[in-house]
Design an enzyme around this catalytic site. Structure first.
Site, PDB file in Angstrom:
ATOM      1  N   ASP A 129       0.796  -1.227   0.000  1.00 20.56           N
ATOM      2  CA  ASP A 129       0.000   0.000   0.000  1.00 20.56           C
ATOM      3  C   ASP A 129       0.824   1.271   0.000  1.00 20.56           C
ATOM      4  O   ASP A 129       0.393   2.306   0.508  1.00 20.56           O
ATOM      5  CB  ASP A 129      -0.934  -0.011   1.221  1.00 20.56           C
ATOM      6  CG  ASP A 129      -0.157  -0.049   2.535  1.00 20.56           C
ATOM      7  OD1 ASP A 129      -0.556   0.650   3.483  1.00 20.56           O
ATOM      8  OD2 ASP A 129       0.842  -0.804   2.616  1.00 20.56           O
ATOM      9  N   SER A 146       2.696  -8.742   8.388  1.00 21.81           N
ATOM     10  CA  SER A 146       2.131  -7.789   7.446  1.00 21.81           C
ATOM     11  C   SER A 146       3.341  -6.984   6.989  1.00 21.81           C
ATOM     12  O   SER A 146       3.656  -5.917   7.534  1.00 21.81           O
ATOM     13  CB  SER A 146       1.093  -6.885   8.100  1.00 21.81           C
ATOM     14  OG  SER A 146       0.657  -5.910   7.164  1.00 21.81           O
ATOM     15  N   LYS A 191      -1.469  -4.683  14.325  1.00 18.68           N
ATOM     16  CA  LYS A 191      -0.207  -4.651  13.584  1.00 18.68           C
ATOM     17  C   LYS A 191       0.804  -3.842  14.399  1.00 18.68           C
ATOM     18  O   LYS A 191       0.942  -2.630  14.213  1.00 18.68           O
ATOM     19  CB  LYS A 191      -0.403  -4.015  12.190  1.00 18.68           C
ATOM     20  CG  LYS A 191       0.897  -3.938  11.367  1.00 18.68           C
ATOM     21  CD  LYS A 191       0.609  -3.626   9.888  1.00 18.68           C
ATOM     22  CE  LYS A 191       1.910  -3.316   9.124  1.00 18.68           C
ATOM     23  NZ  LYS A 191       1.733  -3.300   7.660  1.00 18.68           N
ATOM     24  N   LYS A 242      -6.362  -0.402   6.745  1.00 20.90           N
ATOM     25  CA  LYS A 242      -5.188  -0.203   7.590  1.00 20.90           C
ATOM     26  C   LYS A 242      -4.984   1.282   7.837  1.00 20.90           C
ATOM     27  O   LYS A 242      -5.244   2.119   6.965  1.00 20.90           O
ATOM     28  CB  LYS A 242      -3.993  -0.859   6.880  1.00 20.90           C
ATOM     29  CG  LYS A 242      -2.614  -0.480   7.403  1.00 20.90           C
ATOM     30  CD  LYS A 242      -2.101   0.718   6.639  1.00 20.90           C
ATOM     31  CE  LYS A 242      -0.697   1.129   6.995  1.00 20.90           C
ATOM     32  NZ  LYS A 242       0.268   0.531   6.087  1.00 20.90           N
ATOM     33  N   GLU A 249       2.561   1.970  15.445  1.00 17.00           N
ATOM     34  CA  GLU A 249       3.978   1.665  15.271  1.00 17.00           C
ATOM     35  C   GLU A 249       4.846   2.537  16.162  1.00 17.00           C
ATOM     36  O   GLU A 249       4.830   3.764  16.063  1.00 17.00           O
ATOM     37  CB  GLU A 249       4.428   1.863  13.815  1.00 17.00           C
ATOM     38  CG  GLU A 249       5.966   1.736  13.691  1.00 17.00           C
ATOM     39  CD  GLU A 249       6.495   1.640  12.270  1.00 17.00           C
ATOM     40  OE1 GLU A 249       5.710   1.794  11.317  1.00 17.00           O
ATOM     41  OE2 GLU A 249       7.716   1.394  12.115  1.00 17.00           O
ATOM     42  N   ARG A 279      10.968   4.096  -3.714  1.00 21.87           N
ATOM     43  CA  ARG A 279      11.413   2.727  -4.011  1.00 21.87           C
ATOM     44  C   ARG A 279      11.835   2.612  -5.464  1.00 21.87           C
ATOM     45  O   ARG A 279      12.856   2.020  -5.800  1.00 21.87           O
ATOM     46  CB  ARG A 279      10.285   1.715  -3.798  1.00 21.87           C
ATOM     47  CG  ARG A 279       9.640   1.738  -2.502  1.00 21.87           C
ATOM     48  CD  ARG A 279      10.235   0.691  -1.562  1.00 21.87           C
ATOM     49  NE  ARG A 279       9.412   0.649  -0.381  1.00 21.87           N
ATOM     50  CZ  ARG A 279       9.519   1.514   0.595  1.00 21.87           C
ATOM     51  NH1 ARG A 279      10.424   2.466   0.536  1.00 21.87           N
ATOM     52  NH2 ARG A 279       8.712   1.438   1.630  1.00 21.87           N
ATOM     53  N   GLU A 335      -2.768  -0.263  13.852  1.00 19.88           N
ATOM     54  CA  GLU A 335      -1.305  -0.235  13.751  1.00 19.88           C
ATOM     55  C   GLU A 335      -0.693   0.910  14.555  1.00 19.88           C
ATOM     56  O   GLU A 335      -0.565   2.036  14.065  1.00 19.88           O
ATOM     57  CB  GLU A 335      -0.868  -0.109  12.281  1.00 19.88           C
ATOM     58  CG  GLU A 335       0.664  -0.062  12.132  1.00 19.88           C
ATOM     59  CD  GLU A 335       1.149   0.009  10.681  1.00 19.88           C
ATOM     60  OE1 GLU A 335       0.316  -0.034   9.761  1.00 19.88           O
ATOM     61  OE2 GLU A 335       2.372   0.124  10.470  1.00 19.88           O
ATOM     62  N   TYR A 388       5.941   7.488   5.641  1.00 20.29           N
ATOM     63  CA  TYR A 388       5.387   6.870   4.425  1.00 20.29           C
ATOM     64  C   TYR A 388       5.190   7.939   3.391  1.00 20.29           C
ATOM     65  O   TYR A 388       4.605   8.973   3.699  1.00 20.29           O
ATOM     66  CB  TYR A 388       4.027   6.254   4.731  1.00 20.29           C
ATOM     67  CG  TYR A 388       4.103   4.825   5.151  1.00 20.29           C
ATOM     68  CD1 TYR A 388       5.156   4.359   5.949  1.00 20.29           C
ATOM     69  CD2 TYR A 388       3.114   3.931   4.786  1.00 20.29           C
ATOM     70  CE1 TYR A 388       5.200   3.043   6.339  1.00 20.29           C
ATOM     71  CE2 TYR A 388       3.157   2.600   5.178  1.00 20.29           C
ATOM     72  CZ  TYR A 388       4.206   2.169   5.956  1.00 20.29           C
ATOM     73  OH  TYR A 388       4.245   0.859   6.356  1.00 20.29           O
TER      74      TYR A 388
END
Lengths: 342, 358
Positions: free
Chosen positions: B30, B295, B225, B142, B185, B39, B183, B358
């Site tokens: 995602d 995940s 997560k 998510k 994190e 990337r 999630e 992200y």
């Protein structure tokens, strides 16, 4: 870790796990002087120290009973009493493989501005008292918080005060080597249905575990003593399996797996009901990452008291009645209770 | 019940449980347009829609991959994309027994008055968006909340805001038939030891489950997560068994057994590290009343991306790298990974990027 470092850590973990041993549970014999007075009045026995001592000796020396018990909760007076032959009760219990526990709260007081809701007292100098009790042989403690269901109850205030009182008590116990039993009893009084009880139980337990986390309590060194999830006392009864499902679901949603055992209170249930419900829980298929056992007062002693009636000549009969209930509940922790044979 | 009464209740419970099936886990594919750009840049590929589509097709058509996956998280653009032959990705996934998921948060913004702590946006109109995504075939969602460890961090404010944001997102998802992945994190950045990470993780997770309870979320229809409990990125490493022990203890202390599965994020771990750690958790002896699965984003795609380099002639090589990581993680969910998977180029390379956004 999120918990504070207690020098008693290993001992707390071992003792809490021991309480949840298969086939065993707790006898709650911690009635205060006032409360035991009411029980005595029912069987026309005078409420004096000697009679209170005799009753507890009857319970702790009943043949075969200690094998069904991992712990006994005592009132302060009893912690220092002995058998007629002069053996301290604490020693009788320890020899029988039973951990002595001690009630440490000082009862409930009303919260102003609420509709008869309460909080529990007993935090002042609790650390010193716990230390004293540990020296006298106690290895776990109990503190009863009380909540009620009503149109506007329990209120957020009552939930918060009781949860944070329990958490403060719990960490003080652990600082002093006692495994705290966390008891947030939601009274069965009322005409609400089982769904309402489930809703309130989940809310209260979630608040308790948040408070315990905030107070750095070591969950592996605690026990939970909750009500079962049932309809209110004025509502139609449901089957034991329904109670089991609702109760275990509520616990799965709120009680972390780090807690080794859940020791149910019997509330207003009869001796037989309390055993049958506990049995149904242990027969239930599905996730249950904690032992499910008992911490019963009235539901272990009711027929014993009646059989005794304060008379020495009835002691053996009374002890036999206690053994029946001890065995029933021991079997219930294994899901093997067959019910009364008559 | 403490949870609200929901027409999707049975479906949510079934889908959440399915995600935790033994031998399966989630591919996090995602990456937002900006993130996938980074990337693609690292393998000198242009960040255009057709390349993004080609990459995801490469992943989703890898022979055997779907046997290892119960879900794939998609970015919104991808939810509506198709294979070159014209088959919607969502259909491809469903045919392969893989639930499509959708990232629904709108990134993090700083909390004023804190030392760079953040909260996550995305609640406005979330209900309608979820409804749309459900119609398009998504069955889980998510939302990433981010917490950091520092001398005075995480603050009570950061913990509260992120926990309650997650809870609000979760109940809105459930109202609309999507299983919410929760999630929280905790970034691995820092020089703290594993004890500190454990302490913070337990505090954050306790806050999350209180918030979820307050918001009447049906825990049986959610997934967690979390980060694994590890030393900070600037601290000496420890063995997978140590990570497993600390992580599971933290979860035992905070995550109710009603939650069917815990699907770990890989954070900055290399592909191999992430797999070894997950494997150690599934070998660990102790109470584990939830499935422990993966995940993974970078930890599943790193060597695949390198092998592909944007070239059609490399697709087979890239898919080989991908299936290798899929199988490794599938085995790790069973505690049977022997560490013998063919390591693609970069499989041992740390994927840590400081203060990852992200």
């Amino acid at each position: 870790m999120s918990s504070f470092k207690s020098k008693y850590e290993d001992e707390l973990i071992a003792n809490a796990a021991y309480i949840g041993s298969p086939g065993k549970g707790i006898l709650a014999a911690d009635e205060s002087t006032g409360t035991i007075g009411k029980r005595f009045a029912n069987i026309k026995v005078e409420n004096n120290e000697s009679n209170r001592r005799v009753l507890r000796e009857l319970l702790f020396t009943a043949p075969g009973c200690l094998e069904c018990l991992s712990g006994v909760i005592l009132f302060e007076e009893t912690l220092y009493q002995k058998t007629a032959a002069g053996v301290p009760f604490v020693e009788v219990l320890k020899k029988g493989g039973v951990l002595p526990g001690i009630k440490v709260d000082k009862g409930t007081v009303e919260l102003p501005g609420t509709n008869g809701e309460t909080t529990t007292q007993g935090l002042d100098d609790l650390g010193q008292r716990c230390k004293k009790y540990y020296e006298a042989g106690a290895r776990f403690a109990k503190w009863r918080a009380v909540l009620k269901i009503g149109p506007n109850e329990p209120s957020p205030l009552s939930i918060h005060e009781n949860a944070y009182g329990l958490a403060r008590y719990a960490v003080i116990c652990q600082e002093n080597g006692l495994v705290p039993i966390v008891e947030p009893e939601i009274l069965v009084d009322g005409s609400h249905d089982i769904a309402k009880c489930a809703d309130v139980t989940e809310r209260v337990l979630a608040a308790c575990y948040k408070a315990l986390s905030d107070h750095h309590v070591l969950l592996e060194g605690t026990l939970l003593k909750p009500n079962m999830v049932t309809p209110g006392s004025d509502a139609p009864k449901v089957a034991a399996e329904v109670i089991a499902q609702h109760t275990v679901r509520a616990l799965l949603r709120t009680v972390p797996a780090a807690v080794p055992a859940i020791v149910f209170l019997s509330g207003g249930q009869s001796e037989e009901e309390a055993s049958v419900n506990l049995n149904a829980m242990n027969k239930l298929q599905g996730k249950k990452p904690w032992s499910l056992t008992f911490s019963y007062g009235r539901a272990l002693q009711q027929s014993t008291l009646k059989a005794w009636g304060g008379k020495d000549e009835n002691i053996a009969k009374a002890q036999a009645a206690l053994l029946v209930r001890c065995k029933a509940n021991s079997e219930a922790t294994l899901g093997k209770y067959q019910g009364l044979l008559w | 019940m403490s949870s609200f009464n929901n027409k999707y209740q049975e479906e949510l419970i079934a889908n959440a449980a399915y995600i935790g099936s033994p031998g399966k886990g989630i591919l996090a594919a995602d990456e937002s347009t900006g993130t996938i750009g980074k990337r693609l840049a690292s393998i000198s590929v242009e960040n255009i829609e057709t390349n993004r589509r080609a990459l995801r097709e490469l992943l989703f058509t890898t022979p055997g991959a779907f046997d290892c996956l119960s879900g794939v998280i998609l970015f919104e653009e991808t939810l509506y994309q198709k294979t070159a032959a014209g088959k919607p990705f969502v259909e491809l996934l469903k045919e392969g027994g893989v639930l499509p998921g959708i990232k629904v948060d709108k990134g993090t913004i700083e909390l004023a008055g804190t030392n760079g702590e953040t909260t996550t946006q995305g609640l406005d109109g979330l209900g309608q968006r979820c409804q749309k995504y459900y119609e398009a075939g998504a069955r889980f969602a998510k939302w990433r909340a981010v917490i950091k460890i520092g001398p005075n961090e995480p603050s009570e404010l950061a913990i509260h805001e992120n926990a309650y944001g997650l809870a609000r997102y979760a109940v809105i998802c459930q109202e609309n038939g999507l299983v919410p992945i929760v999630e929280p994190e905790i970034l691995v950045d820092g020089s703290h030891d594993i004890n500190k990470c454990a302490e913070v993780t337990e505090r954050v997770l306790a806050a999350c489950y209180k918030a979820l309870n307050d918001h009447h979320v049906l825990l049986e229809g959610t997934l967690l997560k979390p980060n694994m409990v590890t030393p900070g990125s600037d601290s000496p490493k420890v063995a997978p068994e140590v990570i497993a022990e600390y992580t599971i203890k933290a979860l035992q202390r905070t995550v109710p057994a009603a939650v069917p599965a815990v699907v770990f994020l890989s954070g900055g771990q290399s592909e191999e590290q992430a797999t070894l750690n997950l494997n150690a958790m599934n070998k660990f002896k102790g109470k584990k009343p939830w499935a422990l699965s993966f995940s993974f984003g970078r930890a599943l795609q790193q060597s695949t991306l390198k092998a592909w380099g944007g070239k059609d002639e490399n697709i087979k090589k890239a898919q080989d790298a991908f299936i290798s990581r899929c199988k490794a993680n599938s085995q790790a969910t069973l505690g049977t990974y022997k560490g013998d998977s063919t390591l693609g180029e970069g499989a041992s390379e740390s994927l840590h990027v400081k203060d990852y956004k992200y």
